[in-house]
Design a protein around this motif. Structure first.
Motif, PDB file in Angstrom:
ATOM      1  N   LEU A 102       3.457  -5.982   1.291  1.00  0.00           N
ATOM      2  CA  LEU A 102       2.215  -6.735   1.202  1.00  0.00           C
ATOM      3  C   LEU A 102       1.381  -6.450   2.448  1.00  0.00           C
ATOM      4  O   LEU A 102       1.913  -6.402   3.556  1.00  0.00           O
TER       5      LEU A 102
ATOM      6  N   ASN B 298       0.550  -1.677   0.652  1.00  0.00           N
ATOM      7  CA  ASN B 298       0.340  -1.040  -0.641  1.00  0.00           C
ATOM      8  C   ASN B 298       0.624  -1.961  -1.830  1.00  0.00           C
ATOM      9  O   ASN B 298       0.715  -1.509  -2.956  1.00  0.00           O
TER      10      ASN B 298
ATOM     11  N   THR C 157      -0.845  -5.756  -3.347  1.00  0.00           N
ATOM     12  CA  THR C 157      -1.835  -6.824  -3.169  1.00  0.00           C
ATOM     13  C   THR C 157      -1.170  -8.193  -3.311  1.00  0.00           C
ATOM     14  O   THR C 157      -0.060  -8.311  -3.839  1.00  0.00           O
ATOM     15  N   THR C 158      -1.882  -9.212  -2.874  1.00  0.00           N
ATOM     16  CA  THR C 158      -1.378 -10.575  -3.012  1.00  0.00           C
ATOM     17  C   THR C 158      -1.137 -10.902  -4.480  1.00  0.00           C
ATOM     18  O   THR C 158      -0.109 -11.485  -4.833  1.00  0.00           O
ATOM     19  N   GLU C 159      -2.046 -10.531  -5.365  1.00  0.00           N
ATOM     20  CA  GLU C 159      -1.870 -10.807  -6.799  1.00  0.00           C
ATOM     21  C   GLU C 159      -0.654 -10.072  -7.362  1.00  0.00           C
ATOM     22  O   GLU C 159       0.073 -10.617  -8.183  1.00  0.00           O
ATOM     23  N   GLU C 160      -0.432  -8.828  -6.941  1.00  0.00           N
ATOM     24  CA  GLU C 160       0.761  -8.087  -7.386  1.00  0.00           C
ATOM     25  C   GLU C 160       2.030  -8.756  -6.853  1.00  0.00           C
ATOM     26  O   GLU C 160       3.026  -8.859  -7.554  1.00  0.00           O
TER      27      GLU C 160
ATOM     28  N   SER D  72       6.162  -7.694   4.403  1.00  0.00           N
ATOM     29  CA  SER D  72       4.740  -7.644   4.720  1.00  0.00           C
ATOM     30  C   SER D  72       4.468  -7.066   6.101  1.00  0.00           C
ATOM     31  O   SER D  72       5.332  -7.050   6.966  1.00  0.00           O
TER      32      SER D  72
ATOM     33  N   TYR E 290      -0.318  -9.573   7.837  1.00  0.00           N
ATOM     34  CA  TYR E 290      -0.445 -10.198   6.517  1.00  0.00           C
ATOM     35  C   TYR E 290      -0.056 -11.675   6.619  1.00  0.00           C
ATOM     36  O   TYR E 290       0.988 -12.002   7.182  1.00  0.00           O
TER      37      TYR E 290
ATOM     38  N   GLU F 132      -0.516 -14.116   3.790  1.00  0.00           N
ATOM     39  CA  GLU F 132      -0.615 -14.818   2.510  1.00  0.00           C
ATOM     40  C   GLU F 132       0.735 -14.933   1.793  1.00  0.00           C
ATOM     41  O   GLU F 132       0.804 -14.982   0.570  1.00  0.00           O
TER      42      GLU F 132
ATOM     43  N   CYS G 157       9.435  -5.735  -2.526  1.00  0.00           N
ATOM     44  CA  CYS G 157       8.285  -6.424  -1.936  1.00  0.00           C
ATOM     45  C   CYS G 157       8.562  -7.901  -1.694  1.00  0.00           C
ATOM     46  O   CYS G 157       7.981  -8.493  -0.786  1.00  0.00           O
TER      47      CYS G 157
END
Length: 156
Positions: free
Chosen positions: A57, A60, A62-65, A103, A107, A109, A146
């Motif tokens: 995070l 490569n 995203t927060t949504e992923e 992360s 980062y 989030e 992740c």
């Protein structure tokens, strides 16, 4: 406070969620341990189609992923919890989640990523799905995943 087993399984079906079988441990540990009324689930890695979701995070992923990956972990955790107790209707409360988010140092989030798991557990278990939790940013997770999440539940 608890939701009937039928209602839990109906909610899963309505969301088109099929609980997976318990994955074999990748190292020297058990997938779950029960002591008294508490069931401790070992950390589960983010997977899609049976393969670890690798990435970091803030680099490569995203927060949504990451949130979607955490939701997928919650499904795996429920599959393990079902195997541990035989019936999700026995779950009195999801007590705690601990989330490790792979992360970058800047980062921040991790809590939003972890919401992917927390929100699904709340949707499925209702008030019994509301839990305490921790969300940490870490330099790495096993196999480069992740996200990794562990869970503690109270059962009847």
């Amino acid at each position: 406070m608890s939701t009937s087993a039928q209602t839990i399984y109906e909610k899963l079906e309505a969301l088109n969620i099929t609980l997976p079988a318990v994955a074999a441990p990748a190292a020297a540990y058990l997938p779950f341990v029960q002591t008294g009324k508490l069931v401790f689930l070992s950390g589960h890695l983010a997977k899609k189609d049976g393969k670890v979701i690798v990435g970091q995070l803030g680099k490569n992923i995203t927060t949504e992923e990451g949130k979607a990956a955490a939701r997928a972990i919650a499904i795996d955790l429920m599959g393990t919890l079902h195997a541990a107790v035989g019936d999700l209707g026995k779950v009195r409360r999801i007590v705690k989640l601990m989330s490790l988010v792979n992360s970058t140092p800047d980062y921040t989030e991790q809590h939003l990523v972890t919401n992917g798991a927390s929100e699904l557990l709340g949707d499925i278990f209702g008030d019994a799905g509301k839990h305490a939790r921790s969300a940490f940013g870490v330099a790495q997770v096993p196999l480069g995943a992740c996200v990794e999440i562990e869970l503690i539940a109270e059962v009847a």
